[in-house]
Design a protein around this motif. Structure first.
Motif, PDB file in Angstrom:
ATOM      1  N   ASN A   1       0.832  -1.221   0.000  1.00  0.00           N
ATOM      2  CA  ASN A   1       0.000   0.000   0.000  1.00  0.00           C
ATOM      3  C   ASN A   1       0.859   1.261   0.000  1.00  0.00           C
ATOM      4  O   ASN A   1       0.558   2.230  -0.702  1.00  0.00           O
ATOM      5  CB  ASN A   1      -0.948  -0.001   1.196  1.00  0.00           C
ATOM      6  CG  ASN A   1      -2.074  -1.013   1.017  1.00  0.00           C
ATOM      7  OD1 ASN A   1      -2.408  -1.389  -0.106  1.00  0.00           O
ATOM      8  ND2 ASN A   1      -2.650  -1.455   2.124  1.00  0.00           N
TER       9      ASN A   1
ATOM     10  N   LYS B   1       2.280   1.794  -3.423  1.00  0.00           N
ATOM     11  CA  LYS B   1       1.280   2.346  -4.353  1.00  0.00           C
ATOM     12  C   LYS B   1       1.125   3.850  -4.139  1.00  0.00           C
ATOM     13  O   LYS B   1       1.025   4.609  -5.083  1.00  0.00           O
ATOM     14  CB  LYS B   1      -0.076   1.654  -4.148  1.00  0.00           C
ATOM     15  CG  LYS B   1      -0.156   0.280  -4.720  1.00  0.00           C
ATOM     16  CD  LYS B   1      -1.541  -0.293  -4.481  1.00  0.00           C
ATOM     17  CE  LYS B   1      -1.615  -1.746  -4.892  1.00  0.00           C
ATOM     18  NZ  LYS B   1      -2.894  -2.352  -4.605  1.00  0.00           N
ATOM     19  N   ILE B   2       1.138   4.240  -2.883  1.00  0.00           N
ATOM     20  CA  ILE B   2       0.963   5.658  -2.568  1.00  0.00           C
ATOM     21  C   ILE B   2       2.152   6.464  -3.107  1.00  0.00           C
ATOM     22  O   ILE B   2       2.000   7.517  -3.720  1.00  0.00           O
ATOM     23  CB  ILE B   2       0.793   5.871  -1.050  1.00  0.00           C
ATOM     24  CG1 ILE B   2      -0.535   5.281  -0.588  1.00  0.00           C
ATOM     25  CG2 ILE B   2       0.876   7.345  -0.671  1.00  0.00           C
ATOM     26  CD1 ILE B   2      -0.724   5.272   0.912  1.00  0.00           C
TER      27      ILE B   2
ATOM     28  N   THR C   1       4.222   5.652  -5.553  1.00  0.00           N
ATOM     29  CA  THR C   1       4.281   5.674  -7.007  1.00  0.00           C
ATOM     30  C   THR C   1       3.277   6.651  -7.564  1.00  0.00           C
ATOM     31  O   THR C   1       3.500   7.256  -8.607  1.00  0.00           O
ATOM     32  CB  THR C   1       4.028   4.262  -7.599  1.00  0.00           C
ATOM     33  OG1 THR C   1       2.821   3.740  -7.099  1.00  0.00           O
ATOM     34  CG2 THR C   1       5.196   3.356  -7.323  1.00  0.00           C
ATOM     35  N   ARG C   2       2.161   6.873  -6.918  1.00  0.00           N
ATOM     36  CA  ARG C   2       1.173   7.843  -7.390  1.00  0.00           C
ATOM     37  C   ARG C   2       1.695   9.261  -7.217  1.00  0.00           C
ATOM     38  O   ARG C   2       1.461  10.118  -8.069  1.00  0.00           O
ATOM     39  CB  ARG C   2      -0.139   7.690  -6.609  1.00  0.00           C
ATOM     40  CG  ARG C   2      -0.941   6.527  -7.051  1.00  0.00           C
ATOM     41  CD  ARG C   2      -2.286   6.540  -6.375  1.00  0.00           C
ATOM     42  NE  ARG C   2      -2.852   5.196  -6.368  1.00  0.00           N
ATOM     43  CZ  ARG C   2      -3.679   4.714  -5.520  1.00  0.00           C
ATOM     44  NH1 ARG C   2      -4.076   5.467  -4.507  1.00  0.00           N
ATOM     45  NH2 ARG C   2      -4.135   3.500  -5.611  1.00  0.00           N
ATOM     46  N   LYS C   3       2.393   9.512  -6.109  1.00  0.00           N
ATOM     47  CA  LYS C   3       2.917  10.851  -5.862  1.00  0.00           C
ATOM     48  C   LYS C   3       4.005  11.198  -6.873  1.00  0.00           C
ATOM     49  O   LYS C   3       4.165  12.350  -7.276  1.00  0.00           O
ATOM     50  CB  LYS C   3       3.492  10.960  -4.452  1.00  0.00           C
ATOM     51  CG  LYS C   3       2.433  11.074  -3.416  1.00  0.00           C
ATOM     52  CD  LYS C   3       3.046  11.326  -2.066  1.00  0.00           C
ATOM     53  CE  LYS C   3       1.974  11.418  -1.005  1.00  0.00           C
ATOM     54  NZ  LYS C   3       2.500  11.635   0.316  1.00  0.00           N
ATOM     55  N   ASN C   4       4.794  10.242  -7.248  1.00  0.00           N
ATOM     56  CA  ASN C   4       5.875  10.493  -8.197  1.00  0.00           C
ATOM     57  C   ASN C   4       5.349  10.667  -9.618  1.00  0.00           C
ATOM     58  O   ASN C   4       6.025  11.267 -10.447  1.00  0.00           O
ATOM     59  CB  ASN C   4       6.878   9.355  -8.169  1.00  0.00           C
ATOM     60  CG  ASN C   4       7.672   9.348  -6.876  1.00  0.00           C
ATOM     61  OD1 ASN C   4       7.756  10.367  -6.203  1.00  0.00           O
ATOM     62  ND2 ASN C   4       8.263   8.213  -6.544  1.00  0.00           N
ATOM     63  N   ASP C   5       4.196  10.184  -9.914  1.00  0.00           N
ATOM     64  CA  ASP C   5       3.661  10.336 -11.271  1.00  0.00           C
ATOM     65  C   ASP C   5       3.090  11.683 -11.379  1.00  0.00           C
ATOM     66  O   ASP C   5       2.894  12.562 -11.839  1.00  0.00           O
ATOM     67  CB  ASP C   5       2.574   9.300 -11.555  1.00  0.00           C
ATOM     68  CG  ASP C   5       3.124   7.904 -11.686  1.00  0.00           C
ATOM     69  OD1 ASP C   5       4.301   7.768 -11.969  1.00  0.00           O
ATOM     70  OD2 ASP C   5       2.332   6.948 -11.497  1.00  0.00           O
TER      71      ASP C   5
END
Length: 194
Positions: free
Chosen positions: A184, A187-188, A190-194
């Motif tokens: 989890n 996932k968090i 990787t979303r911030k880096n995108d």
């Protein structure tokens, strides 16, 4: 003696036997029935055919059945079975023979054979209360034996083992929680880096 005279003599003996039976003189009745059957020996019966054979069997078979009734009263069950079997060899659906043989077999504890005889008799006389009563009696006997056996074997092997609840492996649970947490978090991030 002519055939008719022999049959009449046997019939007189049978009737005398019936009188003794009514008086509960079973030995005397047996003697009369045996003498009646002696008139109808195998050699004599072998020579008969047609109406004469039917007339002879109409005297001979009741004598065997009456002997079986006397033997049952005297608790000589094996001999009663033999007398009924003689009749059944001539007339395999004779209800009285099946019933009396079943009764003798039941007294000897041969319940399965007795049940077979009673069921065959019931097939040809479905409303006969005596047959139905004997079948009920056998069913109650079987039920009583089952209960007795159940009590006898109760606890013989101990109580049934209860399934044990599985012990939870807390290390495994912690490891699964930790892996789930890391996924989890990954996932968090990787979303911030995108």
């Amino acid at each position: 003696m002519t055939v008719e005279e022999r049959i009449e003599a046997a019939d007189r003996r049978k009737l005398e036997g019936n009188d003794y039976f009514k008086e509960k003189k079973f030995e005397e009745a047996m003697q009369q029935y045996e003498m009646a059957v002696a008139y109808m020996g195998d050699d004599f019966m072998f020579q008969l055919f047609g109406k004469y054979r039917d007339m002879a069997l109409a005297v001979k078979n009741p004598c065997h059945l009456n002997m079986a009734a006397c033997l049952i009263k005297q608790k000589r069950f094996d001999e009663a079975i033999a007398q009924c079997s003689i009749v059944l060899s001539e007339d395999e659906i004779n209800v009285k023979a099946l019933f009396r043989r079943g009764k003798a077999r039941a007294e000897l504890g041969q319940t399965e054979s007795a049940r077979e005889d009673f069921l065959k008799a019931k097939k040809h006389a479905p409303e006969d209360k005596e047959i139905l009563r004997e079948l009920r009696s056998l069913a109650e006997h079987d039920k009583a034996i089952y209960q007795k056996q159940k009590e006898m074997y109760k606890g013989l092997f101990g109580p049934r083992p209860q399934p044990k609840p599985k012990a939870r492996n807390f290390i495994l649970l912690f490891w699964q929680w930790l892996v789930s947490l890391i996924r989890n978090l990954a996932k968090i991030f990787t979303r911030k880096n995108d």
